[in-house]
Every structure is written in C-alpha cells, then in structure tokens.
Design an enzyme around this catalytic site. Structure first.
Site, short mmCIF file in Angstrom:
data_model
loop_
_atom_site.label_atom_id
_atom_site.label_comp_id
_atom_site.label_asym_id
_atom_site.label_seq_id
_atom_site.Cartn_x
_atom_site.Cartn_y
_atom_site.Cartn_z
N LYS A 167 0.92 -1.12 0.22
CA LYS A 167 0.07 0.06 0.07
C LYS A 167 0.88 1.16 0.17
O LYS A 167 0.59 2.18 -0.74
CB LYS A 167 -0.97 0.07 1.04
CG LYS A 167 -1.91 -0.95 1.39
CD LYS A 167 -2.70 -0.96 2.33
CE LYS A 167 -1.90 -1.26 3.78
NZ LYS A 167 -1.49 -2.22 4.16
N ARG B 110 11.13 -1.23 11.62
CA ARG B 110 9.76 -0.82 12.51
C ARG B 110 9.67 -1.65 13.64
O ARG B 110 9.83 -2.80 13.29
CB ARG B 110 8.52 -0.64 11.62
CG ARG B 110 8.36 0.58 10.90
CD ARG B 110 7.15 0.63 9.99
NE ARG B 110 5.92 -0.21 10.16
CZ ARG B 110 4.92 -0.11 9.48
NH1 ARG B 110 4.79 0.38 8.45
NH2 ARG B 110 3.71 -0.79 10.12
N ARG C 162 -0.85 -9.05 13.13
CA ARG C 162 -1.31 -7.90 12.12
C ARG C 162 -2.10 -8.56 10.91
O ARG C 162 -3.24 -8.20 10.54
CB ARG C 162 -0.24 -7.09 11.54
CG ARG C 162 0.39 -5.86 12.59
CD ARG C 162 1.79 -5.77 12.41
NE ARG C 162 1.92 -4.85 10.82
CZ ARG C 162 2.89 -4.80 10.18
NH1 ARG C 162 3.90 -4.86 10.87
NH2 ARG C 162 2.91 -3.96 9.12
N ARG D 151 11.84 -5.29 5.36
CA ARG D 151 11.56 -3.74 5.05
C ARG D 151 12.49 -2.83 5.86
O ARG D 151 12.70 -3.07 7.27
CB ARG D 151 10.14 -3.32 5.45
CG ARG D 151 9.99 -1.94 5.32
CD ARG D 151 8.57 -1.52 5.53
NE ARG D 151 7.77 -2.11 6.42
CZ ARG D 151 6.45 -1.99 6.47
NH1 ARG D 151 5.70 -1.62 5.33
NH2 ARG D 151 5.64 -2.70 7.52
N ARG E 200 -10.05 0.96 7.75
CA ARG E 200 -9.59 -0.30 7.88
C ARG E 200 -10.64 -1.13 8.98
O ARG E 200 -10.19 -2.27 9.20
CB ARG E 200 -8.30 -0.22 9.10
CG ARG E 200 -7.07 -1.13 8.78
CD ARG E 200 -6.04 -0.46 9.72
NE ARG E 200 -4.77 -1.28 9.51
CZ ARG E 200 -3.88 -0.89 8.98
NH1 ARG E 200 -3.53 0.26 8.30
NH2 ARG E 200 -2.44 -1.48 9.12
P1 AP5 Z 1 4.92 -1.56 2.03
O1 AP5 Z 1 4.59 -0.99 0.68
O2 AP5 Z 1 5.54 -0.77 3.07
O3 AP5 Z 1 3.82 -2.26 2.43
P2 AP5 Z 1 2.30 -1.91 3.36
O4 AP5 Z 1 1.14 -2.61 2.38
O5 AP5 Z 1 2.12 -0.37 3.25
O6 AP5 Z 1 2.71 -2.30 4.63
P3 AP5 Z 1 2.53 -1.81 6.06
O7 AP5 Z 1 3.24 -2.77 6.97
O8 AP5 Z 1 2.82 -0.43 6.40
O9 AP5 Z 1 0.83 -1.93 6.30
P4 AP5 Z 1 0.27 -2.03 7.62
O10 AP5 Z 1 -1.14 -1.91 6.99
O11 AP5 Z 1 0.60 -3.15 8.48
O12 AP5 Z 1 1.03 -0.75 8.39
P5 AP5 Z 1 0.43 0.41 8.77
O13 AP5 Z 1 1.48 1.26 8.78
O14 AP5 Z 1 -0.71 1.03 7.85
O15 AP5 Z 1 5.88 -2.62 1.55
C1 AP5 Z 1 6.30 -3.59 2.52
C2 AP5 Z 1 7.92 -4.27 2.06
O16 AP5 Z 1 7.78 -5.00 0.76
C3 AP5 Z 1 8.66 -2.99 1.86
O17 AP5 Z 1 9.87 -3.34 2.30
C4 AP5 Z 1 8.65 -2.91 0.28
O18 AP5 Z 1 9.78 -2.29 -0.30
C5 AP5 Z 1 8.49 -4.28 -0.30
N1 AP5 Z 1 7.49 -4.45 -1.35
C6 AP5 Z 1 6.30 -3.76 -1.69
N2 AP5 Z 1 5.79 -3.96 -2.62
C7 AP5 Z 1 6.64 -4.91 -3.18
C8 AP5 Z 1 6.62 -5.67 -4.54
N3 AP5 Z 1 5.65 -5.84 -5.48
N4 AP5 Z 1 7.49 -6.75 -4.65
C9 AP5 Z 1 8.64 -6.80 -3.88
N5 AP5 Z 1 8.56 -5.93 -2.78
C10 AP5 Z 1 7.69 -5.04 -2.27
O19 AP5 Z 1 -0.17 0.50 10.17
C11 AP5 Z 1 0.63 0.15 11.29
C12 AP5 Z 1 -0.37 0.01 12.60
O20 AP5 Z 1 -1.00 1.39 12.70
C13 AP5 Z 1 -1.40 -0.83 12.63
O21 AP5 Z 1 -0.93 -2.20 12.80
C14 AP5 Z 1 -2.37 -0.41 13.49
O22 AP5 Z 1 -1.97 -0.64 14.96
C15 AP5 Z 1 -2.22 1.03 13.28
N6 AP5 Z 1 -3.26 1.87 12.39
C16 AP5 Z 1 -2.92 2.10 10.88
N7 AP5 Z 1 -3.98 2.87 10.35
C17 AP5 Z 1 -5.08 2.27 11.17
C18 AP5 Z 1 -6.52 2.44 11.12
N8 AP5 Z 1 -7.06 2.80 9.98
N9 AP5 Z 1 -7.16 1.98 11.95
C19 AP5 Z 1 -6.78 1.53 13.16
N10 AP5 Z 1 -5.35 1.24 13.42
C20 AP5 Z 1 -4.62 1.83 12.25
#
Ligand code: AP5
Length: 218
Positions: free
Chosen positions: A13, A159, A170, A126, A87
C-alpha cells in the site's frame, strides 16, 4: 482525485501510494505514517496509539476517524490517495458519510491481493528512512549503499512492529477486521483487484492503468 488502496500488511500500500502521489500530484495520506509521527512527537494521540500498534492490533476507530478526517480536510484540491484507512467497516461507513456531505464519495477503490508467505518475507525485510520516509527492502528494493537512504544518507531503521510475531498478529487482525472492508465496498461500487505478489514495477503499472482514466475524465 480520491483513491483508496486496500490490502494486507506488506501488500505494498505504502509503496504504490507514494508512486500514485508522485505521478498524479495528489497527497499520500497514510494512517500508519501519521500515527508514527504522532508517536515520535510524543502527542496524546501517539501515546494512546502506542500499545495497540506494538501488539499488531488496531487503534480505536474514534481516534483514527478524527485523525484522518482532519488530514483529508487539509488535502490539496488535486486530491489524495488513502493508505491504511479505512481499516474497519465502521471507518468506511464514517468516511462515506463525510464524503457524501460534499460529493459522491471515493473515485476508485483498489485492492492489493498478496499471499501470507510473501507478506512475512516482505515485512521482515523492510527498512525505512526515519528522515524522509523512503521505504526499501533488503532483497527486493535495496538501497544503493547497504543500510543507508539513497535520498539523504540517513541510516535506515526497522519498524518495531515488523517482527515475525507482531506481523502474524497484524495479519490475523487484517483478516478479522479489515478484509470485511473489501466486502463493504464491493456491495457499493467497483473494487479493482491487483495481483500484488508480482514485482513492484509490474504491480505499479497495473495500478496506473486503473487510475489513469480518472485523470482523463476530470
Ligand atoms: P509496503 O509498501 O511498506 O507495504 P504496506 O502494505 O504499506 O505495509 P504496512 O506494513 O505499512 O501496512 P500495515 O497496514 O500493516 O501498516 P500501517 O503502517 O498502515 O511494503 C512492504 C515491504 O515490501 C517494503 O519493504 C517494500 O519495499 C516491499 N514491497 C512492496 N511491494 C513489493 C513488491 N510488489 N515486490 C517486492 N517487494 C515489495 O499500520 C501500522 C499500525 O498502525 C497498524 O498495525 C495499527 O495498529 C495502526 N493503524 C494504522 N491505520 C489504522 C486504522 N485505519 N485503524 C486502526 N489502526 C490503524
């Protein structure tokens, strides 16, 4: 332009939202990034969010909705791409209600589909830059110099919620609370599925193919 990218942790994402924001000149609104900033600044919201994030659980809806509504209000006229929000079905409902007050809701919903095994490999590999937010992967998208950000030379960090144990929580949280959001949208509008197991450039090309027509329509 108002686009939302849905998907499990590690689906890409953040990676694709950054590319969409660069290509179309819209704001990248990432709930995770905003929460991490709040934590780094030691705000009340950051302190409340900390224990949920570290355990791989969701931060309560009321806190998130208020935070993201504020971010959306500040977005430029060109629009925004949402990353990590909504989410829960509750968050999606509130978002739809608040958008309905001004216009006809999201322009496009994209769902990144990825296998659990790929998620684990991606997230544990990552690394990100604490200064500019750039994201790398030790194998798939390495920086030019090991452990150093290409943009500003800052040492990269991992992270705290990217350990295998927390990633498993997660994922479990995703299937229980976030996957139903895909179903919520599917009953209301088209949801565009993208195979996010493929390499980042191929997946990005498919995302652009979906979003390009929105620009031509405007
Ligand atoms: P990346 O692009 O970073 O993936 P992502 O989908 O953004 O993953 P996140 O781990 O950031 O998502 P998340 O939803 O768990 O965390 P968030 O920060 O939103 O890619 C991952 C890795 O793979 C990178 O190294 C990248 O380079 C590599 N990669 C990507 N695509 C690739 C490809 N096609 N091929 C090869 N490599 C690739 O949330 C964190 C925490 O915040 C949550 O757990 C929760 O506690 C809280 N939170 C956030 N939003 C909310 C909400 N709306 N409601 C409640 N709690 C929330």
């Amino acid at each position: 332009m108002k686009v939302v990218l849905l998907g499990a942790p590690g689906a890409g994402k953040g990676t694709h939202c950054r590319r969409v924001a660069d290509r179309y000149g819209v704001a990248h609104l990432s709930s995770g990034d905003i929460l991490r900033r709040e934590r780094a600044e030691g705000t009340e919201l950051g302190k409340k969010a900390q224990s949920f994030m570290d355990a791989g659980a969701l931060v309560p809806d009321d806190l998130i909705v208020e935070m993201m509504t504020r971010a959306i209000r500040k977005a430029p006229a060109a629009g925004y791409v949402l990353d990590g929000f909504p989410r829960t079905v509750k968050q999606a409902e509130v978002l739809d209600q608040s958008l309905a007050a001004y216009d006809d809701g999201m322009d496009m919903v994209i769902n990144l589909l990825v296998d659990d095994g790929v998620v684990l490999e991606r997230i544990t590999g990552r690394r990100s830059c604490p200064a500019c937010g750039a994201v790398y992967h030790v194998k798939n998208m390495p920086p030019k110099v090991d452990g150093i950000c290409d943009n500003d030379g800052t040492p990269l960090v991992q992270r705290p919620d990217d350990t295998e144990e927390v990633v498993r929580n997660r994922l479990e949280t995703y299937y229980r609370q976030t996957e139903p959001v895909v179903g919520y949208y599917k009953t209301r509008r088209a949801v565009h599925d993208i195979d996010a197991n493929q390499d980042a450039d191929s997946a990005a090309a498919e995302v652009f193919q979906k979003v390009d027509p929105l620009v031509k329509e405007k």
